[in-house]
Design a protein around this motif. Structure first.
Motif, mmCIF file in Angstrom:
data_model
loop_
_atom_site.group_PDB
_atom_site.id
_atom_site.type_symbol
_atom_site.label_atom_id
_atom_site.label_comp_id
_atom_site.label_asym_id
_atom_site.label_seq_id
_atom_site.Cartn_x
_atom_site.Cartn_y
_atom_site.Cartn_z
ATOM 1 N N ASN A 70 -3.687 -37.139 -0.620
ATOM 2 C CA ASN A 70 -4.562 -36.146 -1.209
ATOM 3 C C ASN A 70 -5.493 -36.711 -2.171
ATOM 4 O OD1 ASN A 70 -3.179 -33.850 0.037
ATOM 5 N ND2 ASN A 70 -2.116 -33.219 -1.899
ATOM 6 N N GLU A 74 -9.279 -35.934 -1.767
ATOM 7 C CA GLU A 74 -9.959 -35.138 -2.670
ATOM 8 C C GLU A 74 -11.239 -35.886 -2.979
ATOM 9 O OE1 GLU A 74 -9.437 -33.535 -7.211
ATOM 10 O OE2 GLU A 74 -7.917 -35.266 -6.586
ATOM 11 N N PHE A 98 -1.449 -28.434 2.765
ATOM 12 C CA PHE A 98 -1.945 -27.316 2.233
ATOM 13 C C PHE A 98 -0.664 -26.313 1.910
ATOM 14 C CE2 PHE A 98 -5.717 -28.531 4.115
ATOM 15 C CZ PHE A 98 -6.773 -28.491 3.238
ATOM 16 N N TYR A 101 2.020 -28.620 -0.759
ATOM 17 C CA TYR A 101 1.641 -28.801 -2.054
ATOM 18 C C TYR A 101 1.822 -27.089 -2.755
ATOM 19 C CZ TYR A 101 1.569 -34.036 -1.862
ATOM 20 O OH TYR A 101 1.997 -35.182 -1.653
ATOM 21 N N GLY A 102 0.947 -26.351 -1.734
ATOM 22 C CA GLY A 102 0.588 -25.119 -2.406
ATOM 23 C C GLY A 102 -0.574 -25.012 -3.274
ATOM 24 N N ASP A 103 -0.153 -24.470 -4.571
ATOM 25 C CA ASP A 103 -0.896 -24.227 -5.376
ATOM 26 C C ASP A 103 -1.427 -25.784 -6.378
ATOM 27 O OD1 ASP A 103 -0.930 -21.603 -5.105
ATOM 28 O OD2 ASP A 103 0.308 -21.164 -6.726
ATOM 29 N N ARG A 104 -0.763 -26.658 -5.872
ATOM 30 C CA ARG A 104 -0.896 -28.008 -6.618
ATOM 31 C C ARG A 104 -1.994 -28.775 -5.788
ATOM 32 N NH1 ARG A 104 4.636 -30.731 -7.930
ATOM 33 N NH2 ARG A 104 3.206 -32.417 -8.788
ATOM 34 N N MET A 105 -2.474 -28.164 -4.539
ATOM 35 C CA MET A 105 -3.526 -28.872 -3.664
ATOM 36 C C MET A 105 -4.610 -29.030 -4.522
ATOM 37 S SD MET A 105 -2.909 -30.215 -0.727
ATOM 38 C CE MET A 105 -4.361 -30.256 0.259
ATOM 39 N N ARG A 108 -9.538 -27.597 -1.124
ATOM 40 C CA ARG A 108 -9.156 -26.328 -0.267
ATOM 41 C C ARG A 108 -9.769 -26.746 1.179
ATOM 42 N NH1 ARG A 108 -13.068 -22.415 -3.072
ATOM 43 N NH2 ARG A 108 -13.984 -24.279 -2.929
ATOM 44 N N LYS A 324 8.807 -28.571 0.444
ATOM 45 C CA LYS A 324 7.584 -28.038 -0.730
ATOM 46 C C LYS A 324 7.637 -29.420 -1.523
ATOM 47 C CE LYS A 324 5.716 -24.127 -0.275
ATOM 48 N NZ LYS A 324 4.226 -23.677 -0.573
#
Length: 326
Positions: A70, A74, A98, A101-105, A108, A324
């Motif tokens: 990431n 990023e 995606f 990591y969910g919301d920690r990505m 997008r 996760k």
């Protein structure tokens, strides 16, 4: 008068349009989001050399490891979208992360534009040569017999080996705890020293150690046996019926990169993927052809469709396995 107007035309064109017309006129950076010497790095460096020759400008590999890829991804997602920064993406940075990591990505899917797929490659499940496990059945039995189970290493959270390992646990009931490393090289070093009980990795980065007897391959993850490890069964053959997964490697660019630049990059990357030398080298490492277009090549649009399908597939695997990042 007409001649004078035509001569003045470049001054009236937007700077971005002029930059596109001249692209590329300086070196291009290809960010590899993992450490040197792993499969991602090997693929990226060979592709960069061939791509640079086709574009007439050097394509310089820059390793930016961390957070399952990431960090590097990023960096590219936030880079200037001028065609001079690209990402050598993996199944992790392009799809699995995606879900993991969910919301920690930190970026997008829509932050990166598809350029093309370079190759696919199965993973391999291995143990140190001194391990008592000589088959998948023996490994599963050992994991259930040993207090606390076994540890297995991979190149990082959200990597294809990580999710393959979690799916293996889900389908076999093996008692195994994931140990993450910052790339294939440190994980393989620890595995050869028996500081972890098992390891899952892409075939290319592990192949030499398997052939030298420094690691014992128990099974591969593809639908059929690997041409470079013909004596090693697939997980399906080894009793884990229906198991099939492959890693893959491709190229992404910042989302706002001009479409003419993406189109040119896509054409040149397709030529790299078809290059006999590239294909021969990838085949030696256990890689398989991209085969996204009817004639066996790659292109931005079918690669974008491929990415969307992979995200859906691996999101379901992550949901079922619970793999996760907390």
């Amino acid at each position: 008068m007409r001649r004078r107007s035509l001569l003045a035309l470049p001054a009236l064109l937007p700077a971005a349009a002029l930059a596109q017309a001249e692209w590329p006129n300086r070196p291009i950076r290809l960010v590899v989001p993992f450490t040197p010497a792993g499969t991602t790095d090997l693929t990226g460096r060979l592709a960069a050399e061939l791509l640079g020759k086709r574009l007439g400008q050097p394509v310089v590999v820059e390793n930016r490891p961390g957070a399952g890829g990431n960090v590097g991804a990023e960096f590219v997602a936030r880079a200037e979208p001028d065609g001079y920064t690209m990402l050598l993406t993996t199944i992790g940075t392009g799809a699995i992360n995606f879900a993991v990591y969910g919301d920690r990505m930190p970026y997008r899917p829509q932050d990166l534009a598809a350029v093309g797929l370079l190759m696919r490659v199965p993973n391999v499940l291995m143990v140190p040569p001194g391990s008592t496990a000589r088959s998948i059945a023996e490994l599963v039995a050992l994991s259930k017999r040993q207090p606390g189970g076994l540890n297995y290493g991979t190149a990082g959270i959200g990597s294809s080996p990580h999710v393959c390992g979690e799916l293996f646990k889900l389908m076999t009931g093996a008692e195994m705890t994931h140990v993450t490393y910052r790339g294939s090289a440190p994980m393989l070093t620890e595995l050869m020293a028996a500081r972890v009980d098992a390891g899952m990795d892409n075939i290319p980065s592990a192949l030499a150690f398997i052939k030298d007897g420094k690691l014992r391959a128990l099974a591969t993850t593809g639908a059929r046996r690997s041409a470079v490890l013909p004596d090693v069964p697939t997980l399906d053959e080894a009793g884990v019926k229906g198991f099939e997964a492959t890693a893959w490697f491709g190229v992404l660019a910042p989302a706002a990169t001009p479409k003419p630049v993406i189109a040119r990059l896509g054409r040149e990357l397709d030529a790299v993927a078809r290059d006999p030398g590239f294909r021969a080298r990838m085949a030696e490492l256990g890689g398989e052809l991209p085969a996204l277009t009817p004639d066996g090549g790659t292109a931005p649009e079918p690669f974008e469709q491929f990415l969307a399908a992979e995200r859906m597939k691996w999101a379901e695997v992550v949901r079922r396995s619970g793999a996760k990042v907390e």
